[in-house]
Design a protein around this motif. Structure first.
Motif, short mmCIF file in Angstrom:
data_model
loop_
_atom_site.label_atom_id
_atom_site.label_comp_id
_atom_site.label_asym_id
_atom_site.label_seq_id
_atom_site.Cartn_x
_atom_site.Cartn_y
_atom_site.Cartn_z
N LYS A 178 10.45 -37.09 9.03
CA LYS A 178 11.38 -36.68 7.54
C LYS A 178 12.38 -35.70 7.80
O LYS A 178 12.64 -34.03 7.21
N VAL A 179 13.06 -35.51 9.04
CA VAL A 179 13.55 -34.78 9.85
C VAL A 179 15.51 -34.85 8.54
O VAL A 179 15.93 -35.56 8.48
N PRO A 180 15.05 -33.30 8.05
CA PRO A 180 16.32 -34.08 6.66
C PRO A 180 17.68 -33.69 7.29
O PRO A 180 19.42 -34.12 6.93
N MET A 181 17.51 -33.13 8.76
CA MET A 181 18.89 -32.52 9.19
C MET A 181 19.68 -32.35 10.56
O MET A 181 17.81 -31.40 11.08
N VAL A 182 20.45 -32.48 11.17
CA VAL A 182 20.35 -32.31 13.52
C VAL A 182 21.22 -31.27 12.83
O VAL A 182 22.64 -31.74 12.79
N ARG A 183 21.66 -30.71 14.34
CA ARG A 183 22.43 -29.26 14.35
C ARG A 183 22.73 -30.03 15.63
O ARG A 183 21.89 -30.73 16.44
N PHE A 236 26.34 -39.68 14.42
CA PHE A 236 26.03 -39.85 13.83
C PHE A 236 25.26 -41.05 13.91
O PHE A 236 24.84 -42.21 12.42
N ASP A 237 24.98 -42.31 14.52
CA ASP A 237 24.22 -43.46 14.49
C ASP A 237 23.32 -43.01 14.77
O ASP A 237 21.92 -43.26 13.91
N PHE A 238 22.38 -42.11 14.58
CA PHE A 238 21.41 -40.47 15.74
C PHE A 238 21.25 -40.93 14.13
O PHE A 238 20.17 -41.00 13.84
N MET A 287 19.65 -43.55 11.69
CA MET A 287 19.23 -44.28 11.89
C MET A 287 17.45 -43.51 11.75
O MET A 287 16.82 -43.68 11.63
N ILE A 288 17.44 -42.07 11.91
CA ILE A 288 16.99 -41.65 11.23
C ILE A 288 16.69 -40.15 9.61
O ILE A 288 15.37 -40.07 9.49
N GLY A 289 17.84 -40.71 9.19
CA GLY A 289 17.73 -40.62 7.95
C GLY A 289 18.24 -38.92 7.55
O GLY A 289 18.26 -38.56 6.44
N ALA A 290 18.70 -38.48 8.40
CA ALA A 290 18.94 -37.36 8.75
C ALA A 290 20.54 -36.74 7.98
O ALA A 290 20.93 -37.83 8.35
N LYS A 314 29.43 -38.68 6.48
CA LYS A 314 29.00 -37.16 5.60
C LYS A 314 29.02 -36.29 7.03
O LYS A 314 27.82 -36.18 7.34
N VAL A 315 29.85 -34.97 6.54
CA VAL A 315 28.87 -33.72 7.50
C VAL A 315 28.88 -32.33 6.36
O VAL A 315 29.65 -32.50 5.18
N SER A 316 27.22 -32.67 6.45
CA SER A 316 26.80 -31.92 5.51
C SER A 316 27.66 -30.32 5.64
O SER A 316 27.77 -29.25 5.30
N ILE A 317 27.00 -29.60 7.03
CA ILE A 317 27.19 -28.75 7.08
C ILE A 317 28.25 -28.97 8.35
O ILE A 317 28.48 -29.25 9.82
N TYR A 318 29.81 -27.77 8.73
CA TYR A 318 30.56 -27.71 9.95
C TYR A 318 30.71 -25.64 9.92
O TYR A 318 31.16 -25.23 9.63
N ALA A 319 29.77 -26.04 11.14
CA ALA A 319 30.04 -24.81 11.47
C ALA A 319 30.95 -24.72 12.52
O ALA A 319 31.60 -24.76 13.38
N MET A 320 31.65 -23.46 12.71
CA MET A 320 32.70 -21.97 13.44
C MET A 320 31.98 -21.39 14.35
O MET A 320 31.98 -20.17 14.30
N GLY A 321 32.14 -22.46 15.67
CA GLY A 321 31.22 -21.51 16.92
C GLY A 321 30.00 -21.43 16.84
O GLY A 321 29.48 -21.59 15.93
N ASN A 322 29.48 -20.70 18.12
CA ASN A 322 28.19 -20.25 18.21
C ASN A 322 27.86 -19.28 18.94
O ASN A 322 28.74 -18.95 19.88
N GLU A 323 26.97 -18.21 19.10
CA GLU A 323 27.12 -17.22 19.22
C GLU A 323 28.13 -16.50 20.22
O GLU A 323 28.65 -16.70 21.05
N THR A 324 29.18 -16.11 19.25
CA THR A 324 30.16 -15.73 19.24
C THR A 324 29.95 -14.52 20.03
O THR A 324 31.26 -13.98 20.50
N TRP A 325 28.84 -13.54 20.08
CA TRP A 325 28.89 -12.06 21.02
C TRP A 325 28.06 -12.97 22.16
O TRP A 325 28.07 -11.60 22.43
N GLY A 326 28.05 -13.65 22.16
CA GLY A 326 27.94 -13.60 23.92
C GLY A 326 28.21 -15.47 24.59
O GLY A 326 29.64 -14.75 24.32
N CYS A 327 27.36 -16.24 24.67
CA CYS A 327 28.11 -17.52 25.34
C CYS A 327 29.35 -17.99 24.54
O CYS A 327 29.76 -19.11 24.88
N GLY A 328 29.48 -17.72 23.19
CA GLY A 328 30.64 -18.18 22.88
C GLY A 328 31.68 -17.64 22.33
O GLY A 328 32.73 -17.70 22.53
#
Ligand code: AHR
Length: 542
Positions: free
Chosen positions: A105-110, A155-157, A160-163, A208-222
């Motif tokens: 029952k994975v609710p969400m995938v990043r 989105f297909d993935f 399929m898992i209901g997340a 449906k996009v539930s969360i849209y993130a602006m960048g990642n680890e902007t203090w480092g690899c981002g």
């Protein structure tokens, strides 16, 4: 025997020698006895009070989220093998992995990263696969990325898992326009060129996009950014994320790691655009340096307790962020109806890579220690349910603290998978206040509370209690007062083993799995639990 020498029998000579020998034997026996006594030492009783009559914030199901990055065989080989693979698949997705994740029952995938996200250009991953460009995955092993898994596949993935979908936009090497157009491609329903393109690529309805993130680890690899610089960039990006009413995802800013707070401070001070949550990353890593990480298996008790002591730091880090956010919220009282989210969208153990594996692929085994780490983290997240409304363990398959490991056609569920499975009733349950008084488990220079616990009122009305005994040697006796509920039935599951590094292998995939737990009973109004050493237990009370 040999004890109680009688010195009256003579001074010196044989008797004196006997007396000395007797004393020596006595001392040895005493030492042995104390050792045994120590090993069998009863730990002090753990006293718990659960206020079933005072349900608090709902534990958002997304606290049980997952992170899947283009990293090693996290996606290619682990989730997606392509239609032509001999591994049984549906439209290229491994049937075994899809079934296991569905069951979880994975609710969400990043997706798609991580560090990968800030070099990912979404147009590379749409259209006919044989026309998609091949790039280099510069962050993870320098391998070729053929973009076979792109937006439609993601989105297909998740379908399929209901997340639900959490998409991480590229700030490091992208532009606000690129991020805005990706949002339009994914969620638009008006007749635009991008929406036509999505339809031509096989998807009629918006996703449906539930969360849209602006960048990642902007203090480092981002992008190695200063907090204020990123706060300005965030303002700019977020200002241009638009879609039709009802389709707008939550917007997530990239935040701090560990005990740092500079990014949260800068974002809360300078951001004027929409911002629903700020991320926090914290990995359980044994240092003091990155090169000195522990091994995933074959570790000592020092490695066990050190890992758990480091895991429990999560509580203090969240507390610090929560206090900081609350201060900002109080200063603006009346303007905000909902608390700013703190999304721990990367957490888990990070060990030395498995010998023989590509070090850039972050492959590691997963043991009972990881299971206890997962349970301890959940028990912390539940405490902050109103603030921590989403987390993502790193990562779903074959990377870091994975749920699933694959080797060609073979697949195993890890101990961490089993703990996620056991904790499923906590998804969307109302957290219950819990007070705990527990003894200490000490080893060498470390000391941690012996028992970690949390409780909630599940959606079916039952009370669920998650317990972990962090002590690998001593059973814990837990006595719990459940206030405001009458209990007539207890069921439970336990995950434990003889060895601290017990794990599943491709040869023995079921060595470690949850079993029915019978160590809990009601004694009058109190719940009495005998919690074996190094175990995770989830109880359901009705
Ligand atoms: O999860 C692996 C990496 O750890 C992610 O790509 C990055 O965000 C973090 O440093």
């Amino acid at each position: 025997p040999g004890w109680n020498p009688n010195p009256q029998e003579g001074i010196g000579g044989r008797n004196m020698k006997n007396w000395r020998l007797g004393h020596l034997a006595a001392a040895l026996l005493l030492a042995a006895f104390s050792e045994c006594a120590m090993m069998a030492e009863e730990s002090p009783e753990t006293a718990v009070t659960i206020h079933a009559d005072r349900p608090g914030a709902v534990i958002n199901k997304n606290v049980y989220g997952q992170f899947s990055e283009h990293l090693g065989s996290g996606i290619y080989g682990g989730i997606f093998v392509g239609e032509d693979s001999p591994i049984p698949n549906t439209r290229g997705f491994r049937n075994d992995v899809i079934a296991a994740l569905k069951e979880l029952k994975v609710p969400m995938v990043r997706w798609p990263g991580g560090c990968f996200a800030d070099e990912y250009h979404w147009r590379d991953g749409i259209g006919p696969r044989d026309k998609r460009p091949i790039r280099i995955n510069t962050n993870w092993g320098g391998v070729s990325e053929n973009n076979a898994f792109g937006t439609h596949e993601f989105f297909d993935f998740v379908d399929m898992i209901g997340a639900d979908a959490y998409v991480n936009a590229n700030v490091g090497t992208g532009s606000p326009q690129e991020a805005a157009r990706w949002l339009e491609y994914m969620t638009g329903e008006q007749d635009t060129t991008l929406v036509r393109e999505r339809r031509a690529n096989g998807r009629d309805k918006p996703w449906k996009v539930s969360i849209y993130a602006m960048g990642n680890e902007t203090w480092g690899c981002g992008g190695n950014m200063r907090p204020e610089y990123y706060a300005d960039l965030y303002n700019q990006y977020a200002a241009f994320m638009k879609t039709q009413p009802g389709a707008m995802p939550e917007l997530l800013a990239s935040g701090d790691h560990d005990d740092q707070t500079a990014f949260t401070t800068a974002l809360m001070t300078h951001v004027r655009s929409r911002m629903d949550a700020i991320s926090l990353h914290y990995y359980t890593i044994l240092g003091p340096r990155w090169e000195n990480k522990d091994t995933a298996t074959g570790f000592t008790e020092a490695g066990w307790i050190n890992t758990l002591a480091n895991t429990l730091k999560m509580d203090g880090f969240i507390k610090k962020q929560d206090a900081l956010l609350s201060d900002f919220e109080k200063a603006r009282s009346g303007m905000q109806s909902r608390k700013m989210g703190l999304y721990v969208d990367e957490w888990g153990t990070w060990y030395k890579p498995e010998p023989g594996s590509n070090p850039g692929f972050l492959v590691q085994q997963n043991t009972l220690r990881d299971a206890v780490v997962a349970a301890a983290n959940f028990n912390i997240f539940h405490k902050y349910a109103d603030r921590v409304r989403m987390t993502a363990i790193a990562q779903t398959v074959n990377v870091l603290q994975a749920m699933i490991l694959t080797d060609g056609p073979k697949m195993i569920r890890t101990p961490t998978y089993h703990v996620f499975h056991m904790y499923r009733p906590f998804q969307n349950a109302a957290s219950l206040p819990l007070e705990i008084r527990t003894g200490e488990y000490r080893y060498d220079q470390w000391s941690v509370p012996q028992v970690s616990a949390s409780a909630a009122k599940a959606v079916d009305g039952s009370i669920v209690i998650g317990l972990a005994n962090l002590d690998p040697r001593r059973t814990a006796s837990v006595s719990a007062a459940i206030e405001g509920a009458r209990i007539s039935q207890i069921t439970g599951e336990i995950l434990t083993a003889e060895e601290m590094d017990a794990h599943n292998t491709f040869e023995n995939p079921n060595a470690l799995h949850p079993e029915v737990f019978t160590g809990a009973k009601m004694d009058g109004p109190r719940l009495e639990v005998t919690l074996p050493a190094k175990s995770v237990v989830v109880l359901k009370l009705q």
